[in-house]
Motif scaffolding. Structure first.
Motif, PDB file in Angstrom:
ATOM      1  N   HIS A 103       0.817  -1.388  -0.200  1.00 42.04           N
ATOM      2  CA  HIS A 103       0.010   0.086  -0.087  1.00 42.04           C
ATOM      3  C   HIS A 103       0.929   1.235  -0.023  1.00 42.04           C
ATOM      4  O   HIS A 103       0.559   2.208  -0.562  1.00 42.04           O
ATOM      5  N   ASP A 104       2.122   1.584   0.664  1.00 40.65           N
ATOM      6  CA  ASP A 104       2.764   2.557   0.476  1.00 40.65           C
ATOM      7  C   ASP A 104       3.968   2.325  -0.255  1.00 40.65           C
ATOM      8  O   ASP A 104       4.927   2.934   0.082  1.00 40.65           O
ATOM      9  N   LYS A 161       6.027   5.213  -1.540  1.00 45.80           N
ATOM     10  CA  LYS A 161       6.987   6.092  -0.674  1.00 45.80           C
ATOM     11  C   LYS A 161       8.289   5.693  -1.074  1.00 45.80           C
ATOM     12  O   LYS A 161       9.169   6.343  -0.922  1.00 45.80           O
ATOM     13  N   HIS A 200       2.159   9.770  -2.721  1.00 52.79           N
ATOM     14  CA  HIS A 200       2.522   8.643  -2.698  1.00 52.79           C
ATOM     15  C   HIS A 200       1.320   7.372  -3.129  1.00 52.79           C
ATOM     16  O   HIS A 200       1.764   6.391  -3.790  1.00 52.79           O
ATOM     17  N   HIS A 236      -6.280   4.301  -0.606  1.00 51.93           N
ATOM     18  CA  HIS A 236      -5.849   4.159   0.946  1.00 51.93           C
ATOM     19  C   HIS A 236      -5.918   5.439   1.718  1.00 51.93           C
ATOM     20  O   HIS A 236      -5.754   5.186   3.005  1.00 51.93           O
ATOM     21  N   HIS A 237      -5.933   6.666   1.143  1.00 55.98           N
ATOM     22  CA  HIS A 237      -5.888   7.901   1.959  1.00 55.98           C
ATOM     23  C   HIS A 237      -7.001   8.544   1.556  1.00 55.98           C
ATOM     24  O   HIS A 237      -7.082   9.934   1.725  1.00 55.98           O
ATOM     25  N   ASP A 286      -4.434   1.100   8.389  1.00 53.35           N
ATOM     26  CA  ASP A 286      -3.066   1.996   8.210  1.00 53.35           C
ATOM     27  C   ASP A 286      -3.340   2.833   9.675  1.00 53.35           C
ATOM     28  O   ASP A 286      -2.275   3.108  10.017  1.00 53.35           O
TER      29      ASP A 286
HETATM   30 FE   FE2 Z   1      -0.083   5.494   2.944  1.00 56.76          FE
END
Ligand code: FE2
Ligand code: FE2
Length: 495
Positions: A279-280, A283, A308, A336-337, A365
């Motif tokens: 998911h990240d 980054k 990201h 996801h954000h 998260d």
């Molecule tokens: Fe994230």
């Protein structure tokens, strides 16, 4: 063995035997256990036709049949201890390893009792040992399967009965759990290592092994389906230095526990697992100085940081060419954000429906981020504080139903919480109570402070009573482990 009288303790009233016979039986019993230990070990190295094995089988048969000649039958019963023909076997110091091995192996395979109803021969013993060792761990049908396999070889002189695990009888499966814990630990750290590898490779524009990630996600799914509390315990290990990798694995654990409650199939669970692990991943395209900046980010840096999810989509689409990545997973990373009311990031040009993967990962998260220490936030929120904040913000940020499920997953006293009991004892929440009715009465490890060190005392069940309608212990409040300097994570690691 110092005292023979106390060495054999009757489990149920038995016919009195002379001390001399008891002593002989005790010795013979210990020898039988050792023989089984060696036979089981050999069977894992050699095939059943090996000559070294033949010789050992003959020696073992002599001991077993000597017992049967004296006692009529040989029954090996597994409980918290080993019982031979109904009598608890006190092991000798030298015999301890064999005793523990036999107990663990039988319990692990859910075998509760084995009865040799008459003298055994070579074929019978060999079929029994090889049949037993080929059973898979934890299968409740094993006793039945082994009986059937023996019968198919014409062997009817051995009776096999299943291990009965009483509800709440934690001790009976301790050995099994220790093994499970070791497996979980291996998967957990292997996954952290792999996600680290994948991120490093992406940074270096090298080939990332997504298949390996998939295999680990599958293992994590199996563990979560079997007994989620072990992995949930591992998620309390917040390794500050390797935040990104550790965070990805923790988010995966919480997401999978939510997916399990939503009734996802193993296939969908695995997809969810891979998505959560990645998911990240965006980054990996953001400069380190921004990611690890100790102070607040300026507008430009924050703008970069908010990219990201989109960068993650780019990476995932590149990985897609390697297979194992599908649109559901890519959308999950993008979402996801976004927040429940779409007020988050990336900014949308047109309203869209939030994907289920995105919503699940967002909740997992946020919970992990709040309960972890970060470079700019040295002391994290306690699990209880984090859930309270999330509940307050649910309309804006989270799907209320999924949030409720997360609370069900971690409990009102989440796994890993440090709690104060009405007895003035301090404990760590180890496992939620399986009965929803007792959601406020989880299993707790009591800890004791010893010269600035905390040590485990015992595992207790808070539903235990010491009088009619009176609980022995009750949680009064949660404590901040950072203030009390208790290292929660170590209680979830197998030694
Ligand atoms: Fe994230
Ligand atoms: Fe994250």
């Amino acid at each position: 063995m110092d005292n023979i009288e106390s060495a054999i303790q009757p489990r149920r009233p038995m016919k009195r035997q002379s001390t001399a016979i008891e002593a002989e039986l005790l010795k013979l019993g210990n020898t039988i256990v050792t023989k089984f230990h060696v036979l089981m070990r050999i069977s894992q190295i050699y095939d059943s036709k090996n000559t070294a094995l033949q010789q050992f089988v003959q020696e073992s048969l002599q001991t077993i049949n000597q017992w049967i000649k004296m006692e009529g039958v040989l029954s090996i019963l597994v409980d918290n201890e080993l019982f031979l023909n109904g009598e608890r076997l006190r092991y000798s110091v030298e015999g301890f390893t064999s005793f523990k091995y036999l107990l663990t192996q039988l319990r692990k395979r859910r075998i509760g009792e084995v009865v040799f109803k008459g003298p055994a021969d070579e074929t019978t013993l060999k079929e029994f040992i090889y049949g037993l060792m080929s059973l898979e761990d934890g299968n409740e049908k094993n006793a039945e399967l082994l009986s059937e396999s023996l019968a198919s070889h014409g062997i009817t002189s051995i009776e096999v009965n299943p291990l009965e695990v009483m509800e709440g009888e934690e001790d009976a499966i301790t050995y099994y759990l220790v093994d499970q814990q070791k497996v979980a630990q291996k998967v957990f750290f292997e996954t952290i290592g792999t996600i680290k590898e994948v991120i490093t490779n992406i940074k270096g524009k090298q080939h990332a092994d997504v298949r390996k990630l998939k295999r680990l996600a599958q293992k994590a799914v199996n563990l979560i389906v079997e007994d989620e509390s072990i992995l949930l315990g591992m998620a309390t290990i917040k390794n500050y230095d390797e935040y990104t990798f550790n965070h990805s694995v923790n988010v995966t654990i919480y997401s999978l526990a939510i997916g399990k409650r939503l009734g996802f199939t193993r296939k969908i669970m695995t997809e969810l697992g891979i998505t959560a692990l990645l998911h990240d991943i965006g980054k990996s395209k953001i400069p380190r100085e921004i990611l690890n900046k100790p102070g607040p980010l300026d507008e430009g840096e924050w703008g970069m940081m908010k990219k990201h999810p989109l960068l993650g989509v780019e990476v995932a689409l590149n990985l897609k060419q390697l297979g194992e990545i599908n649109p559901r997973m890519v959308v999950g990373i993008f979402d996801h954000h976004l927040n429940n009311d779409l007020s988050g990031y990336p900014k949308l040009f047109r309203k869209k429906e939030l994907s289920l993967f995105g919503r699940i990962i967002q909740i997992a998260d946020a919970y992990d981020a709040m309960t972890s220490a970060r470079i700019y936030k040295k002391s994290p929120y306690t699990p209880e504080q984090s859930l309270a904040i999330m509940l307050r913000e649910k309309v804006v940020h989270f799907d209320p139903i999924l949030l409720k499920i997360l609370i069900g997953v971690v409990g009102i006293y989440p796994i890993g919480s440090l709690v104060l009991l009405n007895t003035h004892e301090v404990g760590i929440v180890y496992k939620p109570n399986p009965d929803q009715k007792w959601i406020d009465r989880p299993r707790v490890i009591l800890v004791e402070r010893h010269e600035k060190k905390d040590v485990k005392k015992e595992l207790i069940d808070l539903t235990e009573t010491d009088g009619p309608n009176h609980f022995k212990r009750t949680i009064i409040k949660t404590l901040d482990p950072n203030k009390y300097h208790v290292d929660i994570a170590k209680y979830f690691l197998a030694s």
